[in-house]
Design a protein around this motif. Structure first.
Motif, PDB file in Angstrom:
ATOM      1  N   ALA A  29     -13.819  12.241  -7.935  1.00  0.00           N
ATOM      2  CA  ALA A  29     -13.058  13.042  -8.887  1.00  0.00           C
ATOM      3  C   ALA A  29     -11.627  12.545  -8.942  1.00  0.00           C
ATOM      4  CB  ALA A  29     -13.099  14.507  -8.468  1.00  0.00           C
ATOM      5  N   PRO A  30     -10.956  12.707 -10.076  1.00  0.00           N
ATOM      6  CA  PRO A  30      -9.557  12.260 -10.180  1.00  0.00           C
ATOM      7  C   PRO A  30      -8.702  12.945  -9.122  1.00  0.00           C
ATOM      8  CG  PRO A  30     -10.433  12.828 -12.325  1.00  0.00           C
ATOM      9  CD  PRO A  30     -11.445  13.292 -11.333  1.00  0.00           C
ATOM     10  N   PRO A  31      -7.794  12.207  -8.473  1.00  0.00           N
ATOM     11  CA  PRO A  31      -6.951  12.806  -7.435  1.00  0.00           C
ATOM     12  C   PRO A  31      -5.968  13.799  -8.032  1.00  0.00           C
ATOM     13  CG  PRO A  31      -6.221  10.586  -7.922  1.00  0.00           C
ATOM     14  CD  PRO A  31      -7.496  10.782  -8.673  1.00  0.00           C
ATOM     15  N   SER A  32      -5.595  14.786  -7.232  1.00  0.00           N
ATOM     16  CA  SER A  32      -4.623  15.776  -7.675  1.00  0.00           C
ATOM     17  C   SER A  32      -3.239  15.161  -7.762  1.00  0.00           C
ATOM     18  CB  SER A  32      -4.610  16.945  -6.691  1.00  0.00           C
ATOM     19  OG  SER A  32      -4.170  16.500  -5.418  1.00  0.00           O
ATOM     20  N   LEU A  66       1.264  11.559  -5.489  1.00  0.00           N
ATOM     21  CA  LEU A  66       2.639  11.374  -5.010  1.00  0.00           C
ATOM     22  C   LEU A  66       2.699  10.919  -3.552  1.00  0.00           C
ATOM     23  CD1 LEU A  66       4.421  14.487  -6.577  1.00  0.00           C
ATOM     24  CD2 LEU A  66       4.565  12.106  -7.325  1.00  0.00           C
ATOM     25  N   LEU A  67       1.583  11.074  -2.824  1.00  0.00           N
ATOM     26  CA  LEU A  67       1.592  10.744  -1.400  1.00  0.00           C
ATOM     27  C   LEU A  67       1.982   9.292  -1.120  1.00  0.00           C
ATOM     28  CD1 LEU A  67       1.083  11.649   1.489  1.00  0.00           C
ATOM     29  CD2 LEU A  67      -1.345  11.103   1.184  1.00  0.00           C
ATOM     30  N   PRO A  68       1.450   8.298  -1.864  1.00  0.00           N
ATOM     31  CA  PRO A  68       1.866   6.912  -1.584  1.00  0.00           C
ATOM     32  C   PRO A  68       3.362   6.707  -1.722  1.00  0.00           C
ATOM     33  CG  PRO A  68      -0.085   6.951  -2.968  1.00  0.00           C
ATOM     34  CD  PRO A  68       0.392   8.353  -2.887  1.00  0.00           C
ATOM     35  N   HIS A  86      -7.346   5.890  -5.577  1.00  0.00           N
ATOM     36  CA  HIS A  86      -7.097   6.770  -4.441  1.00  0.00           C
ATOM     37  C   HIS A  86      -8.385   7.028  -3.660  1.00  0.00           C
ATOM     38  CE1 HIS A  86      -3.343   7.472  -6.567  1.00  0.00           C
ATOM     39  NE2 HIS A  86      -2.877   8.103  -5.488  1.00  0.00           N
ATOM     40  N   ASN A  87      -9.459   7.287  -4.366  1.00  0.00           N
ATOM     41  CA  ASN A  87     -10.735   7.537  -3.705  1.00  0.00           C
ATOM     42  C   ASN A  87     -11.261   6.278  -3.027  1.00  0.00           C
ATOM     43  OD1 ASN A  87     -10.602  10.143  -4.765  1.00  0.00           O
ATOM     44  ND2 ASN A  87     -11.704   9.550  -6.622  1.00  0.00           N
ATOM     45  N   LEU A 125      -0.570  -0.735  -2.074  1.00  0.00           N
ATOM     46  CA  LEU A 125      -1.744  -1.070  -2.883  1.00  0.00           C
ATOM     47  C   LEU A 125      -2.022   0.009  -3.929  1.00  0.00           C
ATOM     48  CD1 LEU A 125      -4.084  -2.421  -0.059  1.00  0.00           C
ATOM     49  CD2 LEU A 125      -3.189  -3.756  -1.973  1.00  0.00           C
ATOM     50  N   LEU A 126      -1.801   1.265  -3.560  1.00  0.00           N
ATOM     51  CA  LEU A 126      -2.078   2.342  -4.507  1.00  0.00           C
ATOM     52  C   LEU A 126      -1.060   2.391  -5.638  1.00  0.00           C
ATOM     53  CD1 LEU A 126      -3.243   5.230  -2.148  1.00  0.00           C
ATOM     54  CD2 LEU A 126      -4.612   3.957  -3.790  1.00  0.00           C
ATOM     55  N   VAL A 127       0.207   2.187  -5.347  1.00  0.00           N
ATOM     56  CA  VAL A 127       1.211   2.284  -6.416  1.00  0.00           C
ATOM     57  C   VAL A 127       1.137   1.082  -7.356  1.00  0.00           C
ATOM     58  CG1 VAL A 127       2.763   3.678  -4.993  1.00  0.00           C
ATOM     59  CG2 VAL A 127       3.032   1.191  -5.033  1.00  0.00           C
ATOM     60  N   THR A 128       0.598  -0.029  -6.884  1.00  0.00           N
ATOM     61  CA  THR A 128       0.455  -1.189  -7.772  1.00  0.00           C
ATOM     62  C   THR A 128      -0.862  -1.182  -8.527  1.00  0.00           C
ATOM     63  OG1 THR A 128      -0.351  -2.467  -5.871  1.00  0.00           O
ATOM     64  CG2 THR A 128       1.984  -2.680  -6.424  1.00  0.00           C
TER      65      THR A 128
END
Length: 758
Positions: free
Chosen positions: A29-32, A37-39, A301-302, A363-366
């Motif tokens: 499912a799409p992350p909240s 914002l966590l990364p 994210h998943n 890796l997540l923000v890119t």
């Protein structure tokens, strides 16, 4: 078919081939908004952390100590002598040997110039006593021993007007300049001796940190670009490992300030290599797993959550084995060995922290685009070619006994090269390119073959010094002895042996002195024996003692971690046997290369112990990734033979890349002008390559093929009902082949009949 991950699976149900990834997939499912914002929060936290760490890490070089005492055994008699000398008048001395030479014989004018020049130096730097010249029998060399007070001990200033307290090396270079000024043509002068050797070593150590860092970054950058073939992806692991290195330096600086830990330049250099090598390995494993998960999940994210769940147990076990092995060095008596324990551990833990927090955030923000031009799209098959390791696995399945026996015999034969290892490393052989102090020692050895040109130091209580002097003078192997400084209850006696410096004869003289001065009642000896040769004797004895204590501790610590990870005793023993064999082979190759190829006349006694710690702790990492994946495949229902081939195929490419990176980073040590670092880098690099391409690929896999379910004794997998055996071609009971995963379309890996997880 479902994509196979290069690291141990978490046991989740595999997605049947062709089923689209997306929100309809459980866990995708799409992350909240908070998770998105966590990364960024992690990155900001690292920025704040580095803002504090950078200034502290930059001060590490200021608290590093390369004093000779820091490389000596803590409990040795020669170490006690070196410390007591600090309390004598003038503190520790700077002992120099000024050597004038003319190849066709010194003239009367040469000798007059030399006497005047040395007298001026002695007067300017307050040398103890009147300098006395010693002429060689052939008249070509004139030697003047000088003993100078510790710079700054009396608050004086040097010629430049600056405080001399930390300028012993500067004094040596000033004396060299003064001694060589305006000499007649053909007359040469060299300044050697222990003080000059320390100055030359200090000059080399002063350039090591920068040289090593630049070379390491260049090697890691090049390899990451070649591995990823992406214009941007390589930068993220490099940023992460750089942050880890800076944090590690700050942590070590804090340890020095809080616990008064002694850190040498050698140890901080090894820590840098460890952080870059191990940290890059962890990055390769995480990125490879994340890339595969991006093909299974629509949302990065998943995919990252799944990747971290998959790699974290193996990364924790990997870093744990290295940290445990390094901490075992605390049991060593040699200061340089025991100090490396906490320093190296700090580096490994900082590398792990960065790779499981900062790198995932970057890796997540890119996003997926950082993998360009080979962007992993949901639902696509992996691009990497795993056919090579599938073919290697097939060869193991066809001839497991022949491969295992051949591998063991070949590595055992290489280990016989240890019989050709060079003898103890002398000061004269310490540098790959001889500095002036080494050239001076060689010149004196040729000019005065009949006697030592540097003293053995004997410290006697002031009230018994006269009797000790008589005992010393009568000892076998002593050419002459004369009293020196007195103070703080001790008298310093300078003893010259008949044997050449650092020769077996001079070492025998040291042992004879200690025997003659020993207290028959077993109490305090009548006097203490120290000096460079006595230090070498104590180093040899201590290194032998440390090997006996530390090596079993390392084996036990690593074995406990492997048993906890694999829930087996046999599998950990197989892994340990493999890495010990590869270490012996790498050290044996050192015996074949150090002297015949590199031209080294000695090997530091530190090398066997340190290379064992690194060889076992780092080498077993690749076995962990292979065996952990093998266990996961077995837990999913595959028989051990099928699990072994699947694990080899799935982990082959990424672990091969990791092994090459780690070996390359340790090879950087071979660019340094220190023989001990070249030897260390060579043995560890070769050992890592043997672990990666021989032990893991052939020996461990063939052992698993032959042992089958006995590999997991006495764990739950050993007690389960026997699975249908895999044919030699590697087809498992679930229909897999060496070219693909062990599940058929629509068949979950954790389907009916799979055992519960242990």
């Amino acid at each position: 078919m479902a994509a196979q991950s290069p690291l141990p699976d978490t046991g989740r149900t595999a997605r049947p081939h062709g089923r689209p990834a997306g929100p309809d997939r459980p866990g995708d499912a799409p992350p909240s908004g908070r998770r998105r914002l966590l990364p960024w929060a992690v990155i900001l936290l690292w920025v704040a952390l580095l803002a504090v760490a950078a200034p502290l890490g930059g001060q590490l070089s200021e608290v590093q100590s390369d004093d000779s005492v820091e490389y000596l055994p803590e409990s040795a008699e020669s170490t006690r002598v070196a410390r007591l000398q600090q309390d004598l008048p003038g503190g520790g001395t700077t002992d120099l040997l000024v050597v004038h030479e003319r190849e066709d014989g010194l003239t009367e004018e040469d000798r007059r110039i030399a006497e005047e020049r040395v007298a001026g130096i002695a007067d300017r730097w307050d040398a103890a006593g009147e300098p006395r010249g010693i002429l060689s029998e052939d008249g070509t060399v004139l030697l003047h021993p000088l003993s100078l007070p510790a710079p700054g001990a009396d608050g004086t200033e040097n010629a430049a007007g600056t405080d001399n307290a930390d300028d012993a090396d500067g004094v040596v270079f000033e004396i060299r300049e003064a001694a060589s000024e305006d000499l007649p043509e053909g007359l040469t002068v060299l300044v050697g001796g222990p003080g000059a050797f320390g100055a030359d070593a200090g000059e080399v150590f002063g350039s090591i940190d920068t040289t090593l860092l630049i070379a390491t970054v260049a090697v890691v950058t090049l390899l990451l670009i070649l591995i990823y073939r992406s214009p941007a992806l390589w930068l993220l692991p490099l940023i992460s490992v750089g942050a880890a290195a800076m944090l590690a330096m700050a942590v070590v600086y804090g340890l020095v300030r809080i616990f008064d830990l002694t850190v040498s330049t050698q140890n901080s250099s090894i820590m840098t290599v460890l952080v870059f090598g191990a940290g890059t390995d962890y990055a390769l494993l995480l990125v490879a797993r994340y890339r595969d998960e991006l093909r299974r999940f629509a949302h990065p994210h998943n995919a990252m959550v799944a990747a971290l769940r998959g790699v974290l147990p193996a990364l924790l076990a990997s870093s744990g084995t290295v940290a445990a092995g390094l901490l075992c060095l605390l049991a060593a008596d040699l200061n340089s060995s025991s100090g490396l324990g906490p320093v190296g551990t700090a580096g490994i833990l900082c590398a792990l922290l960065a790779m499981i927090t900062l790198l995932p955030a970057l890796l997540l923000v890119t996003g997926r685009k950082v993998f360009w031009p080979m962007i992993p799209a949901p639902g696509t098959a992996p691009r990497g070619d795993r056919g090579l390791f599938a073919r290697l696995g097939a060869s193991v399945s066809h001839r497991p006994v022949a491969i295992l026996v051949t591998g063991v015999v070949a590595l055992g034969a290489l280990a016989l090269g240890t019989l050709n290892l060079p003898g103890p490393l002398r000061d004269a052989d310490f540098f790959t390119t001889p500095p002036e102090s080494t050239v001076a020692a060689e010149t004196l050895g040729e000019a005065f073959p009949e006697r030592s040109t540097r003293p053995i130091t004997v410290l006697a209580p002031e009230d018994t010094a006269e009797g000790v002097l008589g005992t010393v003078s009568a000892t076998d192997g002593v050419d002459s002895a004369e009293p020196g400084r007195s103070g703080a209850g001790w008298t310093e006696i300078n003893v010259f042996a008949t044997g050449a410096p650092e020769s077996a004869e001079e070492r025998d003289t040291v042992r004879a002195l200690r025997e003659d001065l020993a207290d028959d009642a077993g109490g305090e000896p009548a006097a203490l024996v120290g000096g460079p040769t006595a230090q070498a004797v104590d180093l040899d004895d201590t290194n032998a003692r440390d090997r006996v204590i530390v090596i079993p501790l390392v084996l036990l610590a690593v074995l406990v971690i492997l048993i906890a990870l694999l829930r087996s005793v046999v599998a950990p023993l197989v892994l340990l046997a493999g890495v010990v064999l590869s270490w012996g082979s790498a050290l044996g190759l050192g015996g074949l290369f150090f002297g015949p190829v590199f031209g080294f006349d000695g090997m530091d006694g530190w090398i066997p112990l340190l290379t064992f710690v690194f060889g076992v702790a780092l080498g077993v990492d690749y076995g962990i990734f292979l065996m952990h994946r093998m266990r996961e495949e077995a837990l999913a229902g595959a028989d051990t033979r099928t699990a072994a081939l699947t694990a080899l195929r799935a982990t082959g490419g990424v672990i091969a890349s990791a092994g090459i990176v780690l070996a390359a980073t340790f090879s950087v040590l071979m660019t340094l002008p220190l023989v001990v670092m070249v030897e260390l880098g060579f043995v560890v690099a070769v050992g890592v390559l043997l672990d990666t391409f021989v032990v893991r690929t052939y020996l461990v896999t063939s052992a698993a093929w032959l042992l089958r379910e006995r590999m997991w004794w006495p764990g739950p997998l050993w007690r389960r009902p026997p699975a249908a055996p895999a044919p030699e071609g590697g087809h498992g009971p679930t229909g897999g082949t060496p070219e693909g995963p062990e599940t058929t379309a629509g068949t979950p890996r954790t389907g009916a009949g799979a055992p519960d997880r242990a």
